[in-house]
Write an enzyme that holds these catalytic residues in place. Structure first.
Site, PDB file in Angstrom:
ATOM      1  N   LYS A 219       0.842  -1.199   0.000  1.00  0.00           N
ATOM      2  CA  LYS A 219       0.000   0.000   0.000  1.00  0.00           C
ATOM      3  C   LYS A 219       0.880   1.253   0.000  1.00  0.00           C
ATOM      4  O   LYS A 219       0.694   2.157  -0.791  1.00  0.00           O
ATOM      5  CB  LYS A 219      -0.910  -0.037   1.226  1.00  0.00           C
ATOM      6  CG  LYS A 219      -1.855   1.140   1.313  1.00  0.00           C
ATOM      7  CD  LYS A 219      -2.830   0.974   2.471  1.00  0.00           C
ATOM      8  CE  LYS A 219      -3.608   2.244   2.705  1.00  0.00           C
ATOM      9  NZ  LYS A 219      -4.569   2.152   3.804  1.00  0.00           N
ATOM     10  N   GLU A 225      10.543  -4.734   4.458  1.00  0.00           N
ATOM     11  CA  GLU A 225      10.613  -6.134   4.031  1.00  0.00           C
ATOM     12  C   GLU A 225      10.276  -6.268   2.551  1.00  0.00           C
ATOM     13  O   GLU A 225      10.970  -6.940   1.781  1.00  0.00           O
ATOM     14  CB  GLU A 225       9.621  -6.993   4.836  1.00  0.00           C
ATOM     15  CG  GLU A 225       9.965  -7.175   6.296  1.00  0.00           C
ATOM     16  CD  GLU A 225       9.352  -6.098   7.185  1.00  0.00           C
ATOM     17  OE1 GLU A 225       9.095  -4.970   6.689  1.00  0.00           O
ATOM     18  OE2 GLU A 225       9.148  -6.375   8.376  1.00  0.00           O
ATOM     19  N   GLY A 280      -4.858  -2.297   5.127  1.00  0.00           N
ATOM     20  CA  GLY A 280      -4.075  -3.442   4.643  1.00  0.00           C
ATOM     21  C   GLY A 280      -4.767  -4.775   4.874  1.00  0.00           C
ATOM     22  O   GLY A 280      -4.905  -5.597   3.972  1.00  0.00           O
ATOM     23  N   ARG A 281      -5.246  -4.995   6.107  1.00  0.00           N
ATOM     24  CA  ARG A 281      -5.840  -6.299   6.422  1.00  0.00           C
ATOM     25  C   ARG A 281      -7.255  -6.440   5.866  1.00  0.00           C
ATOM     26  O   ARG A 281      -7.895  -7.471   6.059  1.00  0.00           O
ATOM     27  CB  ARG A 281      -5.800  -6.547   7.929  1.00  0.00           C
ATOM     28  CG  ARG A 281      -6.435  -5.459   8.769  1.00  0.00           C
ATOM     29  CD  ARG A 281      -6.065  -5.616  10.234  1.00  0.00           C
ATOM     30  NE  ARG A 281      -6.557  -4.514  11.062  1.00  0.00           N
ATOM     31  CZ  ARG A 281      -5.940  -3.349  11.208  1.00  0.00           C
ATOM     32  NH1 ARG A 281      -4.815  -3.109  10.564  1.00  0.00           N
ATOM     33  NH2 ARG A 281      -6.436  -2.422  11.996  1.00  0.00           N
ATOM     34  N   GLU A 366      -4.827  -7.536  14.968  1.00  0.00           N
ATOM     35  CA  GLU A 366      -4.328  -6.208  14.617  1.00  0.00           C
ATOM     36  C   GLU A 366      -5.471  -5.194  14.743  1.00  0.00           C
ATOM     37  O   GLU A 366      -5.259  -4.039  15.091  1.00  0.00           O
ATOM     38  CB  GLU A 366      -3.766  -6.218  13.192  1.00  0.00           C
ATOM     39  CG  GLU A 366      -2.804  -5.088  12.920  1.00  0.00           C
ATOM     40  CD  GLU A 366      -2.043  -5.268  11.621  1.00  0.00           C
ATOM     41  OE1 GLU A 366      -1.033  -5.999  11.635  1.00  0.00           O
ATOM     42  OE2 GLU A 366      -2.458  -4.713  10.600  1.00  0.00           O
ATOM     43  N   HIS A 397      -5.309 -34.213  17.058  1.00  0.00           N
ATOM     44  CA  HIS A 397      -4.223 -35.071  17.539  1.00  0.00           C
ATOM     45  C   HIS A 397      -3.134 -34.248  18.188  1.00  0.00           C
ATOM     46  O   HIS A 397      -2.013 -34.724  18.356  1.00  0.00           O
ATOM     47  CB  HIS A 397      -3.673 -35.903  16.374  1.00  0.00           C
ATOM     48  CG  HIS A 397      -4.721 -36.807  15.809  1.00  0.00           C
ATOM     49  ND1 HIS A 397      -4.866 -38.119  16.199  1.00  0.00           N
ATOM     50  CD2 HIS A 397      -5.724 -36.555  14.934  1.00  0.00           C
ATOM     51  CE1 HIS A 397      -5.899 -38.647  15.568  1.00  0.00           C
ATOM     52  NE2 HIS A 397      -6.454 -37.718  14.792  1.00  0.00           N
ATOM     53  N   LYS A 517       7.986  -0.868  12.391  1.00  0.00           N
ATOM     54  CA  LYS A 517       8.625  -0.372  11.168  1.00  0.00           C
ATOM     55  C   LYS A 517       9.715   0.653  11.517  1.00  0.00           C
ATOM     56  O   LYS A 517      10.796   0.645  10.963  1.00  0.00           O
ATOM     57  CB  LYS A 517       7.581   0.239  10.231  1.00  0.00           C
ATOM     58  CG  LYS A 517       6.629  -0.803   9.610  1.00  0.00           C
ATOM     59  CD  LYS A 517       5.661  -0.197   8.592  1.00  0.00           C
ATOM     60  CE  LYS A 517       4.744  -1.271   8.002  1.00  0.00           C
ATOM     61  NZ  LYS A 517       3.831  -0.792   6.969  1.00  0.00           N
TER      62      LYS A 517
END
Ligand code: G6Q
Length: 556
Positions: A219, A225, A280-281, A366, A397, A517
């Site tokens: 965005k 990263e 973003g999410r 978030e 399990h 960040k």
């Protein structure tokens, strides 16, 4: 959306929800029914399984195994109304700046609004723009999928690598995995997010750069990263293909930041935009979903948007009594704030949803991992519970032991589909039998008397008894289709919003992410420069950095 925040989105001083009489009424009610076992609730209301259910957009929600009565639900709705939920829903859909700390709208619903619907942002209808981008995405995807778009050397694109992180990764990777059944099997899709070089190295090690397309999703187009991995991709590509012009055929960008995209060397023709009102999410259905569309094709992508939209319409229009996102959100409040459950397990009985819990972790934690209200007051109740999970039956399990017999209360969301996408003998029936059996066992348990009646040695009776009374939701759909996935994601998006409204927090900012960040930028300068004379951290951080430097470059 106007320049000034409209009244309903303003940080008006609201009382803490815990100070409202409706919250206190719920506490008193908990005092009365909190001790009731699900066995008793079902004995009191034998038809609960048909009454405590709701259905919308192809999803069926059974919440009968929650520790609630009609009165609980009515009190929760009263709390919702007191906290202004109906008005806040409208404010969101009208594009008001409900993300108050960033002074932005949260208008993800506009991303899936059909042509013809009008949604105004700053007096301008954004729906035509949304569809213009979708049409450009579709034209691009058709060219790549048909082979009309080739790499620099004329070879067909066979590999697509999405580079992005957080909201620019988790949605795309989850949607790709969820809809893999509908995807082009002659195209390879990979997702690189971590700044750890291993992520990129492993993603490209067996690929031919001449056949590889990189989709750089960011965005802001400034995220460390993503930019680091994008530069690594550029170098890898140019090493193999030799010429700078290759970038035009092997890189496309998805961003809101045209200037930074250009600076990286991607032409605006190869850029797909979105808007600051998309968090973003909440962006997997924007151009951030380009890799999804490349995988499943424009038609399936539009079907997914239709699923989102169907749930949007339901959320906006249905009364709270049968409003799925409102119910899911209010039940989460009940479990978290009144029953004291610190976590929620999300358990999809569908292998294709293996990344759904990870996706939900960002969406929920978030959004609602906040400790102050919209007007900055410290909350005195717990907010966003921890979400986690694994696909069934694998979890059975492993960690289900703790859910059944541990000391913590862990409400579960079971998610299942009636029609398998890969019918294989009776395996789907086995899978679903497990889902139904787990919900039943968690709710009703197994009493010491029942265990004794099986001739169990007395010493083992306590070990083999199950208290039960563990609440769960069951979400069923006919089949995992793009439409069903859209509806499911929108269900959780809106449920997160409902919880945020009750807690009176900003579900759309993420200052914790911004902190990370900023910290990373400072730390990297220090650890890469051995000459930094003084390390100004605490003694632990200083010693760790010194040790790292020594071992990173032995002999210096
Ligand atoms: C999501 C967050 C965060 C964000 C990433 C990537 O809601 O804001 O997870 O998506 O930090 O940001 P960019 O897309 O700007 O690279």
């Amino acid at each position: 959306m106007s320049a000034e925040p409209p009244p309903s989105a303003r940080c008006e001083k609201a009382p803490l929800p815990s100070a409202r009489p409706q919250w206190q009424a719920l506490q008193q009610h908990f005092g009365r029914i909190g001790g009731k076992h699900l066995r008793e609730l079902f004995a009191d209301e034998p038809a609960r399984g048909e009454q405590y259910v709701a259905e919308a957009a192809g999803l069926y929600l059974d919440y009968s195994k929650q520790r609630v009565t009609d009165e609980t639900l009515s009190l929760l709705r009263q709390l919702a109304v007191a906290c202004g939920l109906p008005a806040r829903i409208e404010a969101m859909f009208r594009g008001e700046r409900i993300n108050v700390t960033e002074h932005r709208a949260a208008l993800q619903a506009a991303l899936r609004a059909p042509t013809g619907e009008r949604i105004l942002v700053d007096g301008k209808d954004v729906v035509p723009e949304v569809h213009a981008v979708l049409d450009r995405m579709a034209a691009f995807c058709d060219r790549v999928r048909s082979g009309a778009w080739t790499g620099h050397s004329g070879k067909r694109i066979r590999n697509v690598i999405n580079i992005g992180i957080g909201g620019s990764d988790l949605g795309p990777v989850m949607a790709f995995e969820a809809l893999r059944h509908y995807s082009r099997r002659d195209l390879v899709f990979r997702f690189v997010s971590n700044v750890d070089g291993t992520d990129f190295a492993e993603a490209v090690r067996d690929l031919d750069a001449a056949e590889t397309l990189f989709v750089i999703c960011s965005k802001t187009f400034t995220t460390q990263e993503t930019l680091t991995n994008a530069h690594a991709a550029r170098d890898w590509c140019l090493r193999a293909l030799g010429e700078e012009q290759a970038v035009a055929k092997h890189f496309v960008a998805v961003s809101t930041n045209t200037a930074e995209v250009k600076k990286f060397g991607i032409a605006t023709d190869n850029m797909f935009g979105f808007w600051d009102w998309v968090g973003g999410r909440y962006s997997m259905d924007s151009a951030i979903g380009l890799s999804t569309m490349l995988a499943i094709g424009p038609e399936h992508f539009r079907a997914m948007l239709a699923g989102f939209h169907a749930m949007d319409e339901h959320f906006r229009g249905a009364p709270l009594e049968r409003n799925l996102p409102a119910l899911l959100g209010l039940l989460a409040i009940w479990n978290s704030n009144f029953l004291g459950a610190p976590t929620v397990a999300v358990l999809p009985y569908e292998q294709y949803l293996k990344r759904f819990p990870a996706y939900l972790q960002q969406l929920t934690m978030e959004s609602n991992g906040k400790h102050v209200t919209l007007d900055g007051a410290r909350v005195d109740y717990s907010t966003g519970p921890i979400y986690w999970g694994e696909p069934g039956t694998n979890g059975q399990h492993s960690f289900y032991q703790l859910i059944h017999q541990g000391t913590q209360l862990i409400p579960c969301d079971f998610i299942g589909f009636c029609q398998p996408l890969n019918p294989l003998g009776e395996q789907h029936d086995l899978l679903m039998a497990n889902l139904f059996a787990q919900g039943e066992a968690l709710a009703f348990g197994k009493t010491a008397g029942e265990v004794r009646a099986e001739d169990t040695p007395a010493a083992l009776v306590p070990h083999r008894s199950f208290e039960g009374n563990r609440p769960s939701n069951t979400i069923l759909a006919e089949q995992l289709t793009p439409h069903a996935l859209g509806a499911l994601v929108a269900l959780y998006e809106h449920s997160v919003f409902v919880q945020g409204v009750i807690w009176n927090i900003d579900s759309f900012d993420q200052w914790g992410v911004e902190l990370g960040k900023a910290l990373a930028k400072r730390a990297v300068a220090e650890i890469t420069s051995p000459d930094t004379p003084e390390l100004g951290h605490d003694s632990s951080t200083n010693a760790l950095i010194r040790r790292y430097r020594r071992l990173r470059q032995p002999g210096t």
